[in-house]
Motif scaffolding. Structure first.
Motif, short mmCIF file in Angstrom:
data_model
loop_
_atom_site.label_atom_id
_atom_site.label_comp_id
_atom_site.label_asym_id
_atom_site.label_seq_id
_atom_site.Cartn_x
_atom_site.Cartn_y
_atom_site.Cartn_z
N ILE A 171 0.33 -1.63 0.31
CA ILE A 171 -0.40 0.01 -0.03
C ILE A 171 0.81 0.47 0.07
O ILE A 171 1.18 2.44 -0.63
N MET A 210 -2.88 -1.74 -5.70
CA MET A 210 -3.69 -1.30 -3.90
C MET A 210 -5.09 -2.58 -3.53
O MET A 210 -4.94 -2.93 -2.39
N LEU A 211 -6.32 -2.62 -4.25
CA LEU A 211 -7.18 -3.67 -3.99
C LEU A 211 -6.49 -5.41 -3.91
O LEU A 211 -6.93 -5.93 -3.05
N HIS A 228 -9.71 1.24 -0.30
CA HIS A 228 -9.67 1.18 -0.76
C HIS A 228 -10.04 3.04 -1.29
O HIS A 228 -8.60 3.91 -1.78
#
Length: 315
Positions: A171, A210-211, A228
């Motif tokens: 992240i 990110m997911l 997110h």
């Protein structure tokens, strides 16, 4: 007020750049000396504030000047010893084939230097040295061009094939990569809202990264996507101020610090009113005012977000 006239058709901002560059090269302006502000340039040369800002931006890109907090724009310590070579005139259509990629990249260059409001199909054609209607053979409208620009700009940063270990490291890498994109292209943050996002492939690349970092931790789909969106809103929410500040400087002829200095009396009145004691106490503790540092706020905000989200993701 001096009027700019040039039989050769040279843009006014280039004449301003040449004039200030000459003063630097001749030693009239030394490293550390302040150069004329946007408002001073506009008055002296008889141009709009946006044109004056464009001239200073060009000088910054050449490495001749730099912005310093609480000082303004000054001659750079590492200014070149001689003027940079003037770029070659744009090739004619017969010399170099016009392509969609060239149109998009030229439009990005204009938006990066002057803001999205300065972009026009005619301006892109002029920069490329082609007929005004030529770009329309490749892209039907400015709105379509902006979408292509956004997709290309988001694709300027990529991710490593080997992802870091741990959701938080991934992240952090994703957030800093997207922040770097917005830093390079400040106009990007103005294009899409959370409720009506940009649906372009290269922005989806960032979203996928990110997911995938959050996936596999037992989060239900709604919670996963909420996290997110929350992280994305932190990045974009700060990035919008990059372009807003550029617009404000062009409109007022004042840097952020100069604008705050001009409102010192208003601030002092608020502090001395006695109505806002906590505000007065905090502001009074600053030795030389508060410096709003977007990069530092991005990092501290990201850390706070991830610290707060850790129990949810790791549970």
């Amino acid at each position: 007020m001096t009027q700019l006239t040039d039989p050769s058709g040279q843009p006014p901002y280039l004449r301003i750049v040449a004039g200030i560059r000459r003063r630097i090269m001749d030693g009239e302006l030394s490293p550390g000396d302040r150069v004329p502000s946007t408002r001073q340039i506009a008055k002296e040369w008889g141009v709009a504030l946006a044109t004056a800002t464009k001239a200073l931006t060009t000088l910054r890109l050449e490495g001749l000047v730099e912005a310093r907090p609480r000082t303004g724009t000054v001659v750079a310590e590492t200014a070149p010893a001689r003027p940079p070579r003037r770029p070659s005139p744009p090739a004619s259509p017969s010399e170099q084939e016009l392509t969609l990629e060239r149109i998009v990249r030229t439009a990005i260059d204009i938006a990066d230097a002057e803001g999205l409001s300065a972009l026009s199909m005619r301006g892109v054609a002029a920069r490329l040295g082609v007929a005004a209607m030529s770009p329309y053979r490749y892209v039907p409208s400015k709105d379509d061009l902006v979408l292509l620009m956004a997709d290309a700009a988001f694709g300027d940063e990529t991710y490593p094939a080997d992802a870091p270990q741990g959701w938080r490291s991934r992240i952090e890498l994703g957030a800093r990569t997207l922040w770097a994109v917005y830093r390079r292209h400040p106009w990007l943050a103005q294009l899409g809202s959370l409720t009506r996002p940009l649906l372009v492939p290269n922005l989806m690349v960032h979203g996928e990264w990110m997911l995938s970092a959050l996936d596999g931790h037992g989060l239900d789909p709604t919670t996963l996507f909420d996290i997110h969106v929350l992280i994305y809103s932190h990045i974009q929410g700060l990035a919008v101020h990059l372009e807003w500040e550029a617009h404000a400087e062009a409109a007022t002829g004042q840097s952020e610090d100069q604008w705050m200095d001009s409102r010192a009396d208003v601030l002092r009145e608020l502090v001395d009113s006695g109505r806002f004691p906590t505000f007065a106490k905090v502001v009074g503790a600053f030795d030389d005012g508060y410096d709003l540092r977007l990069d530092a706020l991005f990092e501290s905000g990201l850390k706070a977000l991830l610290d707060g989200l850790a129990p949810i993701v790791e549970s």
